[in-house]
Enzyme design. Structure first.
Site, PDB file in Angstrom:
ATOM      1  N   GLN A  75       0.825  -1.222   0.000  1.00  0.00           N
ATOM      2  CA  GLN A  75       0.000   0.000   0.000  1.00  0.00           C
ATOM      3  C   GLN A  75       0.858   1.270   0.000  1.00  0.00           C
ATOM      4  O   GLN A  75       0.452   2.300   0.543  1.00  0.00           O
ATOM      5  CB  GLN A  75      -0.926   0.000   1.217  1.00  0.00           C
ATOM      6  CG  GLN A  75      -2.153  -0.876   1.033  1.00  0.00           C
ATOM      7  CD  GLN A  75      -2.996  -0.448  -0.160  1.00  0.00           C
ATOM      8  OE1 GLN A  75      -3.124   0.729  -0.466  1.00  0.00           O
ATOM      9  NE2 GLN A  75      -3.562  -1.414  -0.853  1.00  0.00           N
ATOM     10  N   SER A  76       2.026   1.207  -0.616  1.00  0.00           N
ATOM     11  CA  SER A  76       2.937   2.356  -0.624  1.00  0.00           C
ATOM     12  C   SER A  76       2.339   3.564  -1.356  1.00  0.00           C
ATOM     13  O   SER A  76       1.965   3.468  -2.533  1.00  0.00           O
ATOM     14  CB  SER A  76       4.243   1.946  -1.302  1.00  0.00           C
ATOM     15  OG  SER A  76       5.002   3.090  -1.618  1.00  0.00           O
ATOM     16  N   ASN A  77       2.283   4.685  -0.646  1.00  0.00           N
ATOM     17  CA  ASN A  77       1.876   5.942  -1.288  1.00  0.00           C
ATOM     18  C   ASN A  77       2.982   6.453  -2.198  1.00  0.00           C
ATOM     19  O   ASN A  77       2.724   7.066  -3.229  1.00  0.00           O
ATOM     20  CB  ASN A  77       1.577   6.994  -0.219  1.00  0.00           C
ATOM     21  CG  ASN A  77       0.481   6.547   0.709  1.00  0.00           C
ATOM     22  OD1 ASN A  77      -0.636   6.325   0.268  1.00  0.00           O
ATOM     23  ND2 ASN A  77       0.805   6.384   1.984  1.00  0.00           N
ATOM     24  N   CYS A  79       5.014   4.651  -3.981  1.00  0.00           N
ATOM     25  CA  CYS A  79       4.955   3.934  -5.263  1.00  0.00           C
ATOM     26  C   CYS A  79       3.837   4.497  -6.144  1.00  0.00           C
ATOM     27  O   CYS A  79       4.032   4.730  -7.335  1.00  0.00           O
ATOM     28  CB  CYS A  79       4.765   2.433  -5.026  1.00  0.00           C
ATOM     29  SG  CYS A  79       6.268   1.644  -4.393  1.00  0.00           S
TER      30      CYS A  79
END
Ligand code: PLP
Length: 323
Positions: A75-77, A79
């Site tokens: 859930q990387s913002n 990325c």
């Protein structure tokens, strides 16, 4: 501070700076809370990483890159914002994500796909090695990948937050106010390093409080000391401002939402109509609430909202808040 680094404009700046009167009254801790809305940096649902990417993408383009490659949690913002920056800049994007693909991609993963990024699921493997492999594969195909480390936290990336501080300080000056303390989420350290350098450049006299979302103080202190020093050297700033790092709010660990984050998310949403996320800004705001209640914060306090709200949609079950 040096201001001649190559930069592109992926963002809509300045982001709003405004007070939170109803939230401050709800908190009832004798402090006046304000917010810097970096959830509204503009591209693909915003967030702090776009400020770093303004500088990183400029560097990539200068080096003749064809693709951006980076890594993060599922859930990387960071990325998701890198995928948006690549789309906007006409570059390919490869994301090395921790974990495994799921049947129903939600939150940031859904957006990564919409934005056209190629996803590489690393499982439990070391993501740095998986990223190096993705870079080698691209090179073997004659591409020119530009590798961005976790969180975009390099001195070039951190320059985005040194300039963000100057932006915030100018807004505060125009509104005739100053802050006694600034509170923000810290993880890979680039936001913190930039803020520390920007505040140091202006000789600001207040307190900086970094709320760690995943690391204990000794580790984060070591990482951020080195990064802050390198950023200060790059930007020719002699005295970065010290940051008080708090690791009292790690709860069940990275990405595990607990009662403090739920209270913070609900309080800001229901008193101000502003959303924070379960992983970073909800945890940082929970830290601010606790520091306020314990009498550690005083006067006018700025909460620097660093984004992350798309992750709300990956926490549907935990966020069943009831009435
Ligand atoms: C919403 C949000 N806030 C804060 C951070 C922390 O920023 P940094 O990695 O620069 O410490 C991140 C990092 O991913 C983030 O996504």
């Amino acid at each position: 501070m040096r201001t001649d680094l190559p930069v592109v404009s992926l963002t809509q700046l300045p982001t709003p700076l405004h007070s939170l009167p109803r939230f401050s009254a709800w908190l009832d801790a004798g402090i006046e809370v304000w917010i810097k809305r970096d959830d509204l940096t503009g591209l693909a649902m915003g967030g702090n990483k776009l400020r770093k990417l303004n500088f990183l993408v400029a560097d990539a383009l200068q080096q003749g890159a064809s693709d951006l490659v980076t890594t993060g949690a599922a859930q990387s913002n960071h990325c998701r914002q890198t995928a948006a920056a690549a789309a906007r800049s006409g570059l390919g994007c490869h994301l090395v994500l921790r974990g495994h693909a799921t049947d129903r991609p939600g939150g940031n993963v859904l957006l990564d796909q919409l934005l056209g990024a190629k996803l590489h699921w690393a499982g439990v493997a070391d993501t740095r090695q998986a990223m190096a492999a993705a870079v080698s594969q691209l090179q073997a195909r004659g591409r020119q990948p530009y590798a961005i480390p976790l969180g975009g936290s390099t001195p070039i990336g951190a320059a985005g937050y040194a300039t963000a501080w100057l932006e915030m300080a100018q807004q505060a000056r125009r509104q005739g106010i100053d802050f006694d303390a600034v509170v923000f989420a810290t993880s890979s350290g680039g936001t913190q390093a930039g803020i520390s350098v920007g505040a140091g450049d202006l000789g600001w006299p207040g307190e900086l409080h970094g709320i760690s979302v995943d690391h204990k103080v000794p580790h984060l202190q070591a990482v951020t000391t080195a990064l802050t020093q390198a950023t200060a050297e790059l930007l020719v700033v002699s005295s970065p401002h010290p940051v008080i790092i708090h690791d009292d709010y790690l709860g069940g660990g990275y990405g595990v939402m607990g009662a403090p984050e739920r209270e913070a998310i609900q309080a800001l949403a229901r008193n101000e109509g502003v959303l924070v996320d379960p992983v970073y800004t909800g945890r940082a705001l929970a830290g601010l609430i606790d520091l306020g209640r314990r009498g550690i914060l005083h006067g006018r306090v700025l909460f620097w909202h660093t984004g992350g709200t798309p992750a709300l949609f990956a926490y549907e079950d935990d966020l069943a808040l009831g009435e």
